[in-house]
Structures are given as structure tokens and as C-alpha cells.
Design a protein around this motif. Structure first.
Motif: not given
Length: 253
Positions: A119-132
Motif C-alpha cells: 500500500k505505502f511502498g517498501s521504502q517506508c516500512i522499517v522492521i525493528a528487530i530487538d535481538a538478544k
């Protein structure tokens, strides 16, 4: 050569910028609108604005603060926290954000990544990954709800999946390094960078200008995000860029 981006992070709680260690012991460091304006003037490439308790408290991101921040800066603004639907994304982009960052809601509903990207374009979709790092040191698990809940999902596998669903970028935070000022987690960064072809932003652990050089020199991350080093006026964004430029790391001066 693509320039490496330097990104100050504004962790916002109850309308104020805060900073903690390993996701706890938060201290107030100022008004987000004023803080963002300062970083814009210093030459930051982007700003990330995370409403860090929105998901845990079951509420939406503070649109008003996003709008006022967006009005004062002239660089890309990424906003995350409490974003659960296409409607939420639309509202935040309308308020002036250039990208949105999702974490908990992407784990709960991976289809949201694909729908948002379509819908909005992949360029504006950031996935935050909090990893431990897992206790047995065998790899990294993804955590959600501001680092409170272990999903038992492997971070590398999750990174591959979000890329396949249309994410345009990964904001990768090492929970083990967060706020420690001991430097970025190069092992984690390399594990994720080697698994995906989309840009990766390193986050967690920056304590001095040399840490930026180390992460760009030792890994293929596209950007480095930091908070403490900037919030406490230890160094300005321009200090960091001059240092990196002198070390032959390509940055936008």
C-alpha cells in the motif's frame, strides 16, 4: 559508494525523550521537538522517533508530537511504537513521518508487513528487530513489547522473512549492548547483514566516535543509530561525521 548514515534516536515516553540501559532505568533528556531540531542542524541524516511504551501500554503513538517534530526538521523521520494497522501507518505518514517502524505488531501479524509494503511502498516500512543472545550462545532471539517478551523466534530467520514480505529496511538493536556504551554488536550485525539484501541500521551500545568507525569497518551495516552519545552532548553528529570522513568512511558532510 553509498554514504553511511548517522541517525540519532529519540526514545520517547510520555512526550519526553528518555534514555536507559538494557531497556530499563530511563532518564529524562528533553523535549523531542527541540532535540530533533538540534540534530537536524548538526547534520543528522535521519531521525528515528520511538514511542517506547506505546505497545506495552496498549495505546497509539503520540501523533501530535510526531507532527510537531516533522514540522521542525528537513531530513527523513522514522516513527515507531504502538503501530498495529494500515490505518495507524497512514495516520503517522500523514502527520509527517517518512517511514514507520514496526516490531511487536509485525511478529503478531506478519501479513501487516506485506499489506503495508504493497500500500505505502517498501521504502517506508522499517522492521525493528530487538535481538538478544540466547543463554546457550547458539544465536539470537527476537524480543517484543520494549524488550519485555522473548518470542523464541530466531533473529536471522525473522530478518529473512521480513525481507521476503516486503520490508525495506531493518532497524537492528542488540539488547545486550543497549545503553552500555561498550560499542555495537558486530557479531549480531554481521549475522543479519549476511542474511539479507536490504539496508540494516545498527543500534545499541554506541559510547564513543570510534564505535561508529568499528561498526562500519567490521560489518556491512548501512547506518548507525545512537542516543546517549548525542543526548548528553558528548559528541555532535558533525563531530562523528568529520571523524569518519578522516577515516575514509563515506558520509554526507
Amino acid at each position: 559508494m553509498l554514504t553511511k548514515r548517522i541517525i540519532p534516536c529519540l526514545d520517547v515516553k510520555m512526550g519526553r525523550v528518555v534514555k536507559g540501559v538494557n531497556f530499563v532505568n530511563l532518564k529524562d533528556v528533553g523535549d523531542p521537538v527541540q532535540v530533533a531540531e538540534v540534530y537536524n542542524k548538526q547534520g543528522a541524516d535521519e531521525i528515528v522517533f520511538l514511542d517506547i511504551t506505546a505497545t506495552h501500554e496498549g495505546r497509539k503513538t503520540m501523533i501530535d508530537v510526531v507532527r510537531r517534530t516533522a514540522e521542525k526538521i528537513f531530513i527523513p523521520l522514522t516513527v515507531g511504537g504502538g503501530i498495529n494497522s494500515l490505518e495507524d501507518i497512514k495516520n503517522i505518514l500523514r502527520a509527517g513521518a517518512d517511514k514507520i517502524s514496526i516490531n511487536s505488531s509485525a511478529i503478531k501479524n506478519p501479513d501487516l508487513i506485506k499489506e503495508a509494503s504493497d500500500k505505502f511502498g517498501s521504502q517506508c516500512i522499517v522492521i525493528a528487530i530487538d535481538a538478544k543472545l540466547r543463554d546457550d550462545k547458539s544465536g539470537y532471539n527476537v524480543f517484543v513489547h520494549g524488550g519485555r517478551i522473548d518470542t523464541n523466534i530466531d533473529a536471522v530467520q525473522w530478518a529473512k522473512k521480513v525481507e521476503s514480505l516486503g520490508a525495506g529496511e531493518i532497524l537492528l538493536t542488540s539488547m545486550d549492548s543497549d545503553g552500555t556504551k561498550d560499542g555495537y554488536n558486530s557479531n549480531l550485525c554481521n549475522a543479519i547483514c549476511n542474511a539479507v539484501n536490504i539496508p540494516v541500521i545498527a543500534s545499541g551500545g554506541c559510547g564513543k566516535v570510534e564505535d561508529f568507525y568499528d561498526v562500519f569497518n567490521k560489518t556491512n551495516v548501512d547506518a548507525a543509530l545512537a542516543a546517549s552519545i548525542f543526548h548528553y552532548n558528548q559528541n555532535t553528529v558533525s563531530d562523528v561525521k568529520k571523524y569518519l570522513n578522516n577515516k575514509n568512511i563515506s558520509v554526507r558532510l
